[in-house]
Design an enzyme around this catalytic site. Structure first.
Site, PDB file in Angstrom:
ATOM      1  N   ASP D 100       0.824  -1.195   0.000  1.00 56.19           N
ATOM      2  CA  ASP D 100       0.000   0.000   0.000  1.00 56.19           C
ATOM      3  C   ASP D 100       0.865   1.255   0.000  1.00 56.19           C
ATOM      4  OD1 ASP D 100      -2.208  -1.580  -0.056  1.00 56.19           O
ATOM      5  OD2 ASP D 100      -2.998  -0.976   1.883  1.00 56.19           O
ATOM      6  N   GLY D 101       2.041   1.178   0.643  1.00 64.87           N
ATOM      7  CA  GLY D 101       2.944   2.321   0.671  1.00 64.87           C
ATOM      8  C   GLY D 101       3.400   2.719  -0.724  1.00 64.87           C
ATOM      9  N   ASN D 173      -4.167   9.078   2.387  1.00 59.10           N
ATOM     10  CA  ASN D 173      -4.543   8.542   3.699  1.00 59.10           C
ATOM     11  C   ASN D 173      -4.818   9.626   4.733  1.00 59.10           C
ATOM     12  OD1 ASN D 173      -4.698   5.817   3.406  1.00 59.10           O
ATOM     13  ND2 ASN D 173      -2.670   5.354   4.204  1.00 59.10           N
ATOM     14  N   ASP D 203      -0.850  14.929  21.973  1.00 51.63           N
ATOM     15  CA  ASP D 203       0.405  14.628  21.286  1.00 51.63           C
ATOM     16  C   ASP D 203       0.346  15.075  19.831  1.00 51.63           C
ATOM     17  OD1 ASP D 203       1.560  13.418  23.459  1.00 51.63           O
ATOM     18  OD2 ASP D 203       1.785  11.453  22.534  1.00 51.63           O
ATOM     19  N   GLY D 215      -5.957   3.340   8.904  1.00 51.47           N
ATOM     20  CA  GLY D 215      -4.541   3.506   9.180  1.00 51.47           C
ATOM     21  C   GLY D 215      -4.270   4.131  10.545  1.00 51.47           C
ATOM     22  N   TYR D 216      -3.526   5.224  10.541  1.00 50.10           N
ATOM     23  CA  TYR D 216      -3.094   5.861  11.783  1.00 50.10           C
ATOM     24  C   TYR D 216      -4.290   6.261  12.650  1.00 50.10           C
ATOM     25  CZ  TYR D 216      -0.103   9.003  14.637  1.00 50.10           C
ATOM     26  OH  TYR D 216       0.583   9.622  15.638  1.00 50.10           O
ATOM     27  N   LEU D 218      -7.143   4.882  12.995  1.00 49.75           N
ATOM     28  CA  LEU D 218      -7.705   3.713  13.694  1.00 49.75           C
ATOM     29  C   LEU D 218      -6.884   3.369  14.940  1.00 49.75           C
ATOM     30  CD1 LEU D 218      -9.913   1.489  13.555  1.00 49.75           C
ATOM     31  CD2 LEU D 218      -8.344   0.128  12.192  1.00 49.75           C
ATOM     32  N   SER D 219      -5.560   3.506  14.827  1.00 47.12           N
ATOM     33  CA  SER D 219      -4.691   3.253  15.984  1.00 47.12           C
ATOM     34  C   SER D 219      -4.958   4.230  17.121  1.00 47.12           C
ATOM     35  CB  SER D 219      -3.217   3.386  15.583  1.00 47.12           C
ATOM     36  OG  SER D 219      -2.801   2.280  14.834  1.00 47.12           O
TER      37      SER D 219
END
Lengths: 322, 322, 322, 322
Positions: D100-101, D173, D203, D215-216, D218-219
């Site tokens: 994907d990257g 993204n 942060d 991606g990010y 969701l984290s």
């Protein structure tokens, strides 16, 4: 406790059985739901025990399972019906055949009788069952050699006015209070050692032991508490106030609860058992006076089990962020 | 729709009432639970409406509340008993006296009848009620001048075999399925436009509208969906699998569900109403054919309401990390 | 320790000062950032101490603050510059004037010197500061009477190869490792007592004490750990794998870490201090050999502070769900 | 667009290529990091394309990879160096060889040039790459027959004063702002269409597209947004205030940001690229004027991919709760 066997205390609630001389093992087989698929493993256990001339007993559910068949291999075995009979007639080990749920149930039979439990896992990998079904022979050999350690696990003890759960008022995993009749949240007034902690306004409230921290509490946002920690966790279920988060406590506290809500009845659970309560009930939770002893044969790492069960090793999503 | 009043469409589902000539307002007062503390506000609304010579009706619960007192101010007002009577005899505005819950209830009376609802908030600040109780006069003046905008809100429509909730089969906030009888999780097979989405293994499952996103769904980890977005949210309640997370969908999808579990009965809710279901029920959710129109008098910012309700402006914890 | 004062042990790490005879208190005033707004409170503290004939010292930052003014009230006070000087010349109490951050900083001066710290809160309510600025006189009176208890708090000790943070290698709240240079996550290999725990793939990783559990760890989904619990918490920051959850450990473990990532440098923090590390660093965390002693004057309930700080008493959202 | 090929619009942003007559395909091969392990798949793609007499070009990184070897199969292929050259010399398809990257990177080359992208997945299963490496031949055959559909994906466009990321100012993204230099949180003032949304104290802050929602974001607790939804998500990273939760917005909004913090520099990212910003920067995000077109060969279900990637089908923990 038994001839030729002695416990040695070790760090973090572990005790080592050291085998010192020949002795005859006395083993109780426990299961709740034998199925045609599981039966072969039951007989494998039985055979392995007979080969080493162990004295063998079976829990009544096993006897019932074979009752219509006149299964000869079972016929002569002692049958254990309940806690009181077991207390008069103790066994050296209990072998729980099933999953973690079966181990939970077996604690209702064992209670404060000092019998270590070995879980033989007939389903998917459990947190509590340490023996896989394809390693039954090796497991029984290790048992007979005293080659294992013991994890002592804290139990919750539940008390209420009026009385609920009678003598089965304890849990290895968790206690919970939950809404039941409608969509309304419940209000749970919570006290620690008599001091007001919080009024929870939520779907429910969980008190979990260290052992239960990987169960229902985890689904509701609670932390994983590592084996050996002396903690309870209070985890709200779907709390209205987003600031209300799980709280980790010493397992030496005493907790009391009063419930209010629009419904007449609320659900109250101990492990997989439940009862209905009303706003009249006064509920209390504290550490039980006894521990449950789990046999750990392979000294399988607690953290390795965690990683496997929770699939920490897996790459869940693509590595875009790397 | 009414003489002298016209809607003008605006971006993001807003319509502006523009006042074009003198007309007599026809206003229905709605409340579920008048209390001695709330009554003065009811009479203030009544007085304000009478002063501007509005035609006034009251919902049956209000009539009932005053029934034993022979309250003269109520005597001559038209009483509206149900949806069918209201449909034959429409009003220009409905004034909901209470909190957000009262507005939810009023949608059962209004349904697809095109009557905008103004919430007069008699409790704590709500998401849906835009008028505080100390600003009743100003609010009615704004209403009479046509100085307001309208937010159109999507409703969920519920269908099932066998039938449940009969004609009251819709919700402004959310639909949910929930375990009820014991501590066991339920299994909810879920389909989107007939395609398999997921089998949820959880305490329950919520389908929320944009409006409901700040309610039960938020307590279970769902996102806040801003007003104007055309989305549904599927939010599991205490799912066993920690990877199972809330999913945001287009509100144009159709969703179907089948439930399984150890209990015989499960709970099924639409806003604050509930029914019992079994594993035999086939459940379906889609967007209703009509919208609910909420009157926004002060053009109070949606995000300002969010910040206030969720206390985003507050410093909750110490500033150690700064 | 000092004449006329003795500790009595109490449950859960609390010690009570019991006043037994007249004695002269020796008090060190600590602050980092006096401001025109804060100065009056500093002088109120000074006056109150002088009235009871206490021996008074000031930390160098206070001396510096007044250096250009030739402030007479400061002139004759002993100035403490660092840990070594303080160790040779111990005080009975340290009064920290500021917020929780100031208390964190004061622990760098006190370290293992056995001086109890009283936080006088010049900002918003803190978790650690127990005296509000409008109760300074009463606080100093209580101090002089010995009417207080002491909470002993565990500190983290950090060690690394190559060395970082030199002698200031401990933290009251938390230790963290964090990505720094780019958007890529970092990989943190983590070991407990030498046994592999997990490889975290995340923005960062926090190790928090019980005290720090209401800080950064809480923002990242960690639990609140009640005072008196002997636990560390490992909390990942934005982990890629959603199953990876905070883990509560005994505070007796030793933890070691190795970091990898695309960037050359990573951020490593102890409370509010930071350093840069590379993948060459070997990092270790364990419990420090000493405790920090916090003076609790009012026996203010830990849970009451929690409820206030986290606004558990507030109704955040509307009561639709009730 | 190309001879013999036409788009047909379909529901939810999908377009079907229908093959109408013989034509010569013109295909650009894109990769960033060919490795000895990946090379065979590259040559398999090359061979398959040659067999159907496709016109073939390669991105400069591929040319560079083989530069020292005088690889004959590459020699005669057209080399594409950048967006401008590609714009003058368009291709019918871009085949992205990697994960994907790699697809993310290829969007920097394609931008608003209307070339559909097919991801051939050389690593683990991706969200965006629809072809597994063992199905290369079938994939190219489907491509040549026009047997595929196209997903149009919204891109974020970033603008700032002073300028950053120059012409590569977009993301498929996500966009993020993040603390960098120390342990202090940053303060991000956020506006929607010029209206104040919130001041985030955290942060960092993420703005994600629908595509980036897995991606990010969701984290950090953001929801999964299903394909076809027209939404952005604002997700805070480790916010101090626990009430501050992800917000789903229409993708038609414009967002602006100002950052403050103790550090001098903050990190700002677009997909996997980053830049440093200061509190002087004014940052803005909106939907790009163009879409990225992803080729979906197998009509692989979006939800099936989700279930696989997130392992929704797995029983993670034991079934105690059942």
């Amino acid at each position: 406790m038994f001839d030729g066997v002695e416990y040695e205390s070790e760090k973090r609630d572990r005790f080592i059985f050291s085998h010192q001389s020949k002795f005859q093992m006395k083993v109780l087989l426990y299961a709740n739901r034998l199925t045609p698929r599981n039966e072969p493993f039951f007989f494998e256990v039985l055979d392995s025990l007979k080969k080493i001339h162990a004295e063998i007993g079976v829990y009544k559910d096993i006897k019932d399972h074979f009752s219509e068949r006149n299964e000869k291999q079972i016929e002569d075995l002692e049958v254990i019906y309940d806690y009181y009979q077991l207390k008069e007639n103790p066994y050296q080990f209990l072998l729980s055949l099933g999953g973690d749920g079966t181990i939970l149930n077996s604690t209702l039979l064992v209670r404060d009788i000092d019998i270590p439990i070995l879980g033989i896992n007939l389903g998917t990998l459990g947190y509590l069952s340490s023996v896989e079904k394809n390693k039954i022979k090796e497991a029984i050999e290790s048992l007979s050699k005293g080659a294992f350690s013991i994890d002592e696990r804290t139990m919750l003890q539940f008390n209420s006015t009026p009385v609920l759960f009678r003598e089965e008022n304890f849990a290895l995993n968790d206690f919970s209070i939950h809404k039941r009749d409608n969509s309304s949240m419940i209000t749970v007034h919570t006290y620690i050692n008599g001091e007001f902690l919080n009024t929870y306004w939520a779907d429910g409230l969980i008190v979990s032991t260290q052992t239960g921290s990987t169960g229902y509490s985890l689904s509701c946002g609670g932390p994983i508490v590592a084996v050996g920690c002396k903690n309870f966790i209070i985890t709200p279920v779907a709390p209205h106030n987003l600031n209300v988060r799980p709280v980790v406590l010493s397992e030496d506290v005493s907790l009391t609860f009063k419930v209010e809500g629009r419904g007449d009845k609320f659900l109250c659970t101990l492990d997989s058992r439940h009862a209905l309560i009303t706003s009249e009930h006064e509920l209390a939770i504290r550490k039980a006076d006894f521990k449950i002893k789990l046999i750990d044969l392979e000294k399988m790492s607690y953290f390795k089990t965690l990683r496997n069960k929770l699939m920490w090793g897996e790459d869940l999503r693509n590595k875009l962020r790397q």
